[in-house]
Each structure stands twice: as C-alpha cells, then as structure tokens.
Scaffold this active site. Structure first.
Site, PDB file in Angstrom:
ATOM      1  N   ASP A 151       0.833  -1.208   0.000  1.00 27.16           N
ATOM      2  CA  ASP A 151       0.000   0.000   0.000  1.00 27.16           C
ATOM      3  C   ASP A 151       0.873   1.267   0.000  1.00 27.16           C
ATOM      4  O   ASP A 151       2.104   1.184  -0.082  1.00 27.16           O
ATOM      5  CB  ASP A 151      -0.932  -0.071   1.230  1.00 27.16           C
ATOM      6  CG  ASP A 151      -2.278   0.573   0.988  1.00 27.16           C
ATOM      7  OD1 ASP A 151      -2.376   1.482   0.143  1.00 27.16           O
ATOM      8  OD2 ASP A 151      -3.255   0.183   1.671  1.00 27.16           O
ATOM      9  N   ASP A 176      -9.940   3.758  -3.504  1.00 22.53           N
ATOM     10  CA  ASP A 176     -10.661   2.563  -3.042  1.00 22.53           C
ATOM     11  C   ASP A 176     -12.088   2.484  -3.584  1.00 22.53           C
ATOM     12  O   ASP A 176     -12.821   3.482  -3.595  1.00 22.53           O
ATOM     13  CB  ASP A 176     -10.750   2.563  -1.511  1.00 22.53           C
ATOM     14  CG  ASP A 176      -9.393   2.333  -0.870  1.00 22.53           C
ATOM     15  OD1 ASP A 176      -8.379   2.294  -1.592  1.00 22.53           O
ATOM     16  OD2 ASP A 176      -9.359   2.204   0.364  1.00 22.53           O
TER      17      ASP A 176
HETATM   18  C1  GLA Z   1      -5.888   1.462   1.491  1.00 19.38           C
HETATM   19  C2  GLA Z   1      -6.046   0.467   0.343  1.00 19.38           C
HETATM   20  C3  GLA Z   1      -7.218  -0.462   0.651  1.00 19.38           C
HETATM   21  C4  GLA Z   1      -6.990  -1.181   1.966  1.00 19.38           C
HETATM   22  C5  GLA Z   1      -6.766  -0.172   3.075  1.00 19.38           C
HETATM   23  C6  GLA Z   1      -6.311  -0.830   4.376  1.00 19.38           C
HETATM   24  O1  GLA Z   1      -6.964   2.340   1.565  1.00 19.38           O
HETATM   25  O2  GLA Z   1      -6.233   1.141  -0.873  1.00 19.38           O
HETATM   26  O3  GLA Z   1      -7.399  -1.391  -0.401  1.00 19.38           O
HETATM   27  O4  GLA Z   1      -5.874  -2.027   1.833  1.00 19.38           O
HETATM   28  O5  GLA Z   1      -5.754   0.776   2.731  1.00 19.38           O
HETATM   29  O6  GLA Z   1      -6.111   0.084   5.395  1.00 19.38           O
END
Ligand code: GLA
Length: 432
Positions: free
Chosen positions: A199, A254
């Site tokens: 990430d 997301d």
């Molecule tokens: C980010 C990623 C998500 C998830 C969250 C976890 O937002 O894009 O897919 O992994 O972190 O905290």
C-alpha cells in the site's frame, strides 16, 4: 526516527483535528505527516524528524529486473478480507480458514480462485525487539505461518499486506515496510507468503518508483515466487513505469459497495487498456459482489465488466454468509474464462452513447467477447455487429450468452434488451 515520526503524527493529527477537519486527516493517512505537516506550516517541527528518508530507501538498487518469472500470466484470482471486514474483529484466522474451506467445497478453487489474502490490521502496532512484525495474537493466535500452512494444505496460495510507508493505512494499523524492506520480505517468505499487496500510506514523500522497486528487489532476493501487487491508487501513473516492478497496480482510489463507486472506477480504468497484459495488469480494486450495497443485476455487471477488463478477481465478501446468487455470480466459469483468457487483452470501448455501452475483448482462440452494458436507470436496447466487434467477415456467427449459458446464431447483429444497470455478455465466434 520512528519515535519522532510517531510524535509528529500524533501532533499533526491533533492539529488537523482541530483546524483542518476530515479532509486533512485523510491526506495525513495517505501521505504521512511529513508532507501534510508542511502544508499546515509546522515544517519546523517536522524538519529534524523526516528530512532524511529511511536508509534502505536511499540505498542504490540493481537495475530493474522482474520478480521470478511465470507469475500472474493471467489476472490473479482469490479473496481479500478488506471490503467485507475492514479492521473489525471478525477478521481473524477462523475467517481465513473458513474461506479456504469454502474455496474448495463451493467449487471456487475449481473455478480458478487461488489466493487467500490478508489485508490491513493483521499485525500489532509495534515491531518486536528484533524489528520483526508481530501477528495480532487476538486475530491470529497460532501465528501467520500456521494459517499459511492451512491454506497451502488446501492446494491454495496465501497473501499478505503491508504499506510502502512508515505505517499502514488504518489508524489501528501496524508499522509499514519503508526502511524494512529486506527483513519484512524475508519474514513473509519464511511464512510461505505467495502474494504481497503493498500500500501507499505514510510514505513520507519518498518517490513511489523508488519505494516500490526497493520492495520488488527485496522480494526477488528471497528467491520465493511472490505476486507483487502495487497499491498506490494510480497517483503516480504506475501503468507507465511499473510493468517491470509489480504484477498488478491499482489504477484508482478505493472502491466502495455502491453503484456510483463501481461505475466511477470502471470509467477511469477503461482507458488504460493498452497497458495491461500477461504479468502486468491494471487493478481497478477488489470485488464488492455479495456485500449487499448493490443489486444482483448490478453485481453481475460489476463481475462482467471486471472480467472484460482483465482485472484481478479478488472476492471481497465473506463467503461464509454468501447467498446462492452471490456464489453463482462469482462462480460463472464462462465469464471467468474471459478474465483468464491467455491473450490477456483488456476490453476496449467500441461505443458509448448516453449510458449505452458496447465493449469488446479479443480472445486467444480468435473469438471476441462483447459486453452490452446499460448504465442508465431504464431498460435499453443495445446493439452492435460482429464486424464492428472486429470479427472476420462470415455468413453466420455463434453467440454464446455467458449469463444465460445459451447458444444462438446471428448473421451479424448482436443486440439485447438490457435491464437497468445490467450487462449482457456474449462470446462471439465465426461459425465453424
Ligand atoms: C488502502 C487500500 C485499501 C486497503 C486499506 C487498508 O486504503 O487502498 O485497499 O488495503 O488501505 O487500510
């Protein structure tokens, strides 16, 4: 250094909370306190703590070279807990084992699903005295290796998550990989990890290419084949530089379990078709099918469109509570075959006219997949022809409806009355 960063994080979060609200808190979560604190004019406070990037990120690295080859020749398929659990307590080893069991008993393994992946919040907020990540004993009382062994025992693969930053994304998350790439990669390999999602939160403003290449090199140095999933949300246009860094890269922020989120991501991912191919895929984020925020018709569209786009198919709902319809959608082998087609060509947009879309995807055996997608809130007739879809001239074509699982013939027209928010998908062949 770590102590300083944590102090700054706390102070900056307080500052943000008092003066700048949720938007700033989100930026801190994403980029880390260093960059955001600068914008908040507390640069002096930050200078000492964050002016130098962590040592490992500064080191020079061997030139770009791929991870051990042969991985992700088709888009990865599997499961990740994030969309269904976030950091809630139900994310634990019982869930992971239950998903692995269901992959086998519900025929999902047979349909191609392989990876059972953990997301954020699997570890404790602090490393141990030797700098190792520590699994949360509440969630994983038997440790990560035990759960990986269980998954492997089912003939499946096991994946894990961390961030290319000083901490992961969730506020209850854990220390990230920045500056710890070599030892974290070693720890993952020792546990039997087959897939890493890396990430972007708390990245301290260190160059993304450098951060993601450093982990690529660390994974490679372990000698274990590990699918490497770059999750920097498309911020640095990874499709332009990451094909020799990771096997897939997120192209957007997301997803959430809503029609507007799914369609918004679709529209941002579609133009990136030229960048996808075997071993290097656009990732429009994990599936929401079965999480309850969309209708089954909408979930069928989501699954159809992700498969047309050669997206990774990572189930994001808790299969222990899946309805029969959810399992039917996720288990549709005719649609999965489009996603997993050996040619690895992402669909392109043939036409888009007031919410009536035609998409076409070339397939390895010469067939073409055609999706008729109705973005509107009313039923619509959507049509194209075999010739427009790129098939060679012929008297007759075979049309296989991949949701009805029925064959028919056409002299060229491909047309359907598609319900609101629905998608009809056909596999079109020159009749032999
Ligand atoms: C980010 C990623 C998500 C998830 C969250 C976890 O937002 O894009 O897919 O992994 O972190 O905290």
């Amino acid at each position: 250094m770590r102590v300083h960063i944590r102090t700054i994080r706390r102070l900056t979060l307080q500052h943000a909370g008092q003066h700048a609200g949720e938007r700033t808190r989100r930026r801190i979560r994403r980029h880390g306190p260093a960059r955001v604190a600068g914008a908040l004019s507390v640069a002096l406070l930050c200078t000492a703590a964050v002016s130098a990037p962590p040592a490992a990120a500064q080191a020079s690295h061997t030139p770009a070279s791929r991870l051990p080859g042969g991985l992700a020749q088709t888009p990865p398929m599997g499961f990740n807990n994030w969309n269904s659990t976030h950091c809630r307590a139900e994310f634990d080893e019982g869930m992971v084992r239950g998903i692995a069991d269901l992959f086998v008993s519900k025929g999902l393994k047979d349909a191609g699903y392989r990876y059972v992946n953990l997301d954020d919040c699997w570890a404790l907020p602090e490393r141990d005295a030797d700098g190792r990540l520590v699994p949360d004993p509440q969630r994983f009382p038997h440790g990560i290796k035990a759960v990986a062994d269980y998954v492997h025992g089912k003939g499946l693969k096991f994946g894990i998550y961390t961030s290319a930053g000083t901490r992961t994304c969730n506020e209850n998350g854990f220390p990230g990989g920045l500056g710890h790439e070599t030892s974290d990669a070693r720890q993952f390999a020792d546990w039997g990890v087959d897939y890493l999602k890396y990430d972007n939160c708390n990245n301290q403003g260190v160059d993304a290419r450098q951060r993601y290449r450093t982990m690529r090199d660390a994974l490679k140095a372990t000698g274990r084949p590990i699918v490497y999933s770059i999750c920097e949300w498309g911020e640095n246009r990874p499709w332009e530089w990451a094909s020799d860094v990771g096997h897939l890269w997120r192209t957007t922020g997301d997803i959430d379990d809503s029609w507007s989120s799914m369609v918004g991501i679709l529209k941002r991912n579609l133009p990136l078709a030229p960048y996808a191919g075997p071993g290097h895929w656009n990732d429009p984020d994990m599936l929401e099918v079965g999480n309850g925020g969309m209708t089954d018709t909408e979930y069928r569209s989501h699954f159809s469109l992700w498969s047309m786009m050669s997206a990774p198919l990572l189930i994001g709902s808790d299969l222990r509570r899946a309805t029969p319809e959810t399992l039917t959608i996720l288990g549709n082998k005719d649609v999965i075959a489009l996603d997993q087609d050996a040619l690895g060509k992402q669909a392109t947009v043939l036409t888009s006219d007031e919410g009536r879309w035609t998409l076409v995807k070339q397939l390895a055996n010469g067939d073409h997949a055609v999706a008729l997608f109705n973005e509107t809130g009313e039923a619509q007739t959507i049509a194209t022809t075999a010739q427009d879809a790129g098939l060679p001239q012929a008297d007759r074509y075979l049309l296989r409806d991949l949701w009805q699982h029925r064959n028919s013939h056409t002299t060229g027209t491909i047309s359907a009355n598609v319900p609101a928010h629905g998608t009809a998908v056909y596999r079109v062949s020159v009749r032999r």
